[in-house]
Design a protein around this motif. Sequence first.
Motif, PDB file in Angstrom:
ATOM      1  N   ALA A   1       0.831  -1.207   0.000  1.00 51.47           N
ATOM      2  CA  ALA A   1       0.000   0.000   0.000  1.00 51.47           C
ATOM      3  C   ALA A   1       0.865   1.256   0.000  1.00 51.47           C
ATOM      4  N   GLN A   2       1.951   1.253   0.735  1.00 50.14           N
ATOM      5  CA  GLN A   2       2.840   2.417   0.759  1.00 50.14           C
ATOM      6  C   GLN A   2       3.557   2.595  -0.570  1.00 50.14           C
ATOM      7  N   GLU A   3       3.959   1.507  -1.200  1.00 51.42           N
ATOM      8  CA  GLU A   3       4.608   1.602  -2.510  1.00 51.42           C
ATOM      9  C   GLU A   3       3.630   2.164  -3.540  1.00 51.42           C
ATOM     10  N   LEU A   4       2.397   1.689  -3.523  1.00 49.45           N
ATOM     11  CA  LEU A   4       1.387   2.213  -4.442  1.00 49.45           C
ATOM     12  C   LEU A   4       1.132   3.695  -4.178  1.00 49.45           C
ATOM     13  N   PHE A   5       1.159   4.098  -2.907  1.00 48.55           N
ATOM     14  CA  PHE A   5       0.954   5.508  -2.594  1.00 48.55           C
ATOM     15  C   PHE A   5       2.099   6.358  -3.134  1.00 48.55           C
ATOM     16  N   VAL A   6       3.337   5.863  -3.052  1.00 50.59           N
ATOM     17  CA  VAL A   6       4.481   6.584  -3.634  1.00 50.59           C
ATOM     18  C   VAL A   6       4.265   6.738  -5.139  1.00 50.59           C
ATOM     19  N   LEU A   7       3.860   5.671  -5.798  1.00 50.82           N
ATOM     20  CA  LEU A   7       3.591   5.743  -7.243  1.00 50.82           C
ATOM     21  C   LEU A   7       2.491   6.752  -7.535  1.00 50.82           C
ATOM     22  N   GLN A   8       1.417   6.702  -6.752  1.00 53.39           N
ATOM     23  CA  GLN A   8       0.279   7.597  -6.964  1.00 53.39           C
ATOM     24  C   GLN A   8       0.644   9.047  -6.672  1.00 53.39           C
ATOM     25  N   ALA A   9       1.348   9.296  -5.588  1.00 53.81           N
ATOM     26  CA  ALA A   9       1.611  10.668  -5.156  1.00 53.81           C
ATOM     27  C   ALA A   9       2.799  11.307  -5.877  1.00 53.81           C
ATOM     28  N   MET A  10       3.767  10.496  -6.285  1.00 54.96           N
ATOM     29  CA  MET A  10       4.993  11.061  -6.846  1.00 54.96           C
ATOM     30  C   MET A  10       5.267  10.633  -8.282  1.00 54.96           C
ATOM     31  N   GLY A  11       4.533   9.658  -8.759  1.00 56.30           N
ATOM     32  CA  GLY A  11       4.801   9.114 -10.088  1.00 56.30           C
ATOM     33  C   GLY A  11       4.195   9.936 -11.206  1.00 56.30           C
ATOM     34  N   ASP A  12       4.751   9.742 -12.378  1.00 58.71           N
ATOM     35  CA  ASP A  12       4.223  10.346 -13.603  1.00 58.71           C
ATOM     36  C   ASP A  12       4.611   9.407 -14.741  1.00 58.71           C
ATOM     37  N   ALA A  13       4.633   9.895 -15.938  1.00 62.80           N
ATOM     38  CA  ALA A  13       4.943   9.041 -17.086  1.00 62.80           C
ATOM     39  C   ALA A  13       6.328   8.397 -16.973  1.00 62.80           C
ATOM     40  N   SER A  14       7.249   9.036 -16.262  1.00 62.21           N
ATOM     41  CA  SER A  14       8.589   8.464 -16.123  1.00 62.21           C
ATOM     42  C   SER A  14       8.579   7.170 -15.308  1.00 62.21           C
ATOM     43  N   ALA A  15       7.529   6.913 -14.545  1.00 65.16           N
ATOM     44  CA  ALA A  15       7.438   5.689 -13.751  1.00 65.16           C
ATOM     45  C   ALA A  15       7.027   4.480 -14.596  1.00 65.16           C
ATOM     46  N   VAL A  16       6.600   4.697 -15.833  1.00 72.77           N
ATOM     47  CA  VAL A  16       6.206   3.587 -16.703  1.00 72.77           C
ATOM     48  C   VAL A  16       7.467   3.003 -17.329  1.00 72.77           C
ATOM     49  N   SER A  17       7.800   1.780 -16.918  1.00 73.75           N
ATOM     50  CA  SER A  17       9.018   1.163 -17.445  1.00 73.75           C
ATOM     51  C   SER A  17       8.746   0.244 -18.633  1.00 73.75           C
ATOM     52  N   GLN A  18       7.495  -0.202 -18.782  1.00 72.01           N
ATOM     53  CA  GLN A  18       7.146  -1.062 -19.920  1.00 72.01           C
ATOM     54  C   GLN A  18       5.641  -0.993 -20.145  1.00 72.01           C
ATOM     55  N   THR A  19       5.239  -1.058 -21.383  1.00 71.30           N
ATOM     56  CA  THR A  19       3.814  -1.161 -21.716  1.00 71.30           C
ATOM     57  C   THR A  19       3.587  -2.451 -22.492  1.00 71.30           C
ATOM     58  N   TYR A  20       2.394  -2.983 -22.322  1.00 70.84           N
ATOM     59  CA  TYR A  20       1.975  -4.166 -23.065  1.00 70.84           C
ATOM     60  C   TYR A  20       0.624  -3.859 -23.697  1.00 70.84           C
ATOM     61  N   ILE A  21       0.507  -4.111 -24.977  1.00 71.75           N
ATOM     62  CA  ILE A  21      -0.741  -3.916 -25.689  1.00 71.75           C
ATOM     63  C   ILE A  21      -1.164  -5.265 -26.236  1.00 71.75           C
ATOM     64  N   ALA A  22      -2.359  -5.696 -25.821  1.00 71.51           N
ATOM     65  CA  ALA A  22      -2.851  -7.039 -26.163  1.00 71.51           C
ATOM     66  C   ALA A  22      -1.829  -8.097 -25.760  1.00 71.51           C
ATOM     67  N   GLY A  23      -1.173  -7.848 -24.621  1.00 79.92           N
ATOM     68  CA  GLY A  23      -0.213  -8.807 -24.089  1.00 79.92           C
ATOM     69  C   GLY A  23       1.157  -8.785 -24.722  1.00 79.92           C
ATOM     70  N   VAL A  24       1.392  -7.891 -25.693  1.00 85.50           N
ATOM     71  CA  VAL A  24       2.670  -7.812 -26.390  1.00 85.50           C
ATOM     72  C   VAL A  24       3.418  -6.560 -25.945  1.00 85.50           C
ATOM     73  N   ALA A  25       4.700  -6.755 -25.582  1.00 83.64           N
ATOM     74  CA  ALA A  25       5.521  -5.635 -25.142  1.00 83.64           C
ATOM     75  C   ALA A  25       5.585  -4.569 -26.220  1.00 83.64           C
ATOM     76  N   SER A  26       5.486  -3.327 -25.797  1.00 85.21           N
ATOM     77  CA  SER A  26       5.513  -2.190 -26.702  1.00 85.21           C
ATOM     78  C   SER A  26       6.632  -1.236 -26.289  1.00 85.21           C
ATOM     79  N   LYS A  27       7.059  -0.421 -27.200  1.00 89.07           N
ATOM     80  CA  LYS A  27       8.112   0.552 -26.910  1.00 89.07           C
ATOM     81  C   LYS A  27       7.602   1.584 -25.905  1.00 89.07           C
ATOM     82  N   VAL A  28       8.434   1.889 -24.925  1.00 89.18           N
ATOM     83  CA  VAL A  28       8.100   2.914 -23.948  1.00 89.18           C
ATOM     84  C   VAL A  28       8.596   4.248 -24.464  1.00 89.18           C
ATOM     85  N   VAL A  29       7.720   5.232 -24.466  1.00 93.47           N
ATOM     86  CA  VAL A  29       8.071   6.571 -24.944  1.00 93.47           C
ATOM     87  C   VAL A  29       8.425   7.420 -23.733  1.00 93.47           C
ATOM     88  N   GLY A  30       9.518   8.183 -23.837  1.00 92.38           N
ATOM     89  CA  GLY A  30       9.883   9.102 -22.762  1.00 92.38           C
ATOM     90  C   GLY A  30      10.906   8.530 -21.939  1.00 92.38           C
TER      91      GLY A  30
END
Length: 143
Positions: free
Chosen positions: A114-143
């Motif tokens: 819960a505390q880790e999720l709160f850090v992500l929620q309170a302090m995170g932004d697009a830079s916190a996204v390390s990987q995206t998956y679309i329809a289960g397939v890894a996609s390029k991370v922008v930024g």
Amino acid sequence: FCPTSNLFLGRCLFERQRIMDGGGRVAVATDIGCGTSWPILRTLDEGYKILNLQGQRWHPYASFAQATIGNAQAIGMADKIGSLAAGFEADFIVLNAQATSAMALRMEQVEPLAQELFVLQAMGDASAVSQTYIAGVASKVVG
């Protein structure tokens, strides 16, 4: 519930609990038309603040659930999306709770999820996204 729009327009504080108590369905969303950012983490943070101003607490488990299965329920698609369960369609992101030096410093004091999720929620932004998956397939991370 588009918190950055609510704050930017300054018209009202979304009464999430009243809507839900009345049987309404609520989804949380980004809105760049009147809002100020796309990242869902920024949206969850602003939503936390709006609800806090109304004396409500939005626990990180509840906010992340709202952004996933809760949104799927709100649009009547919880049988197809919003979960990582077998058989569900899945677009998802992998988040890094140490994406910035400030987040990494704060994470030194964090133990429960819960505390880790709160850090992500309170302090995170697009830079916190390390990987995206679309329809289960890894996609390029922008930024």
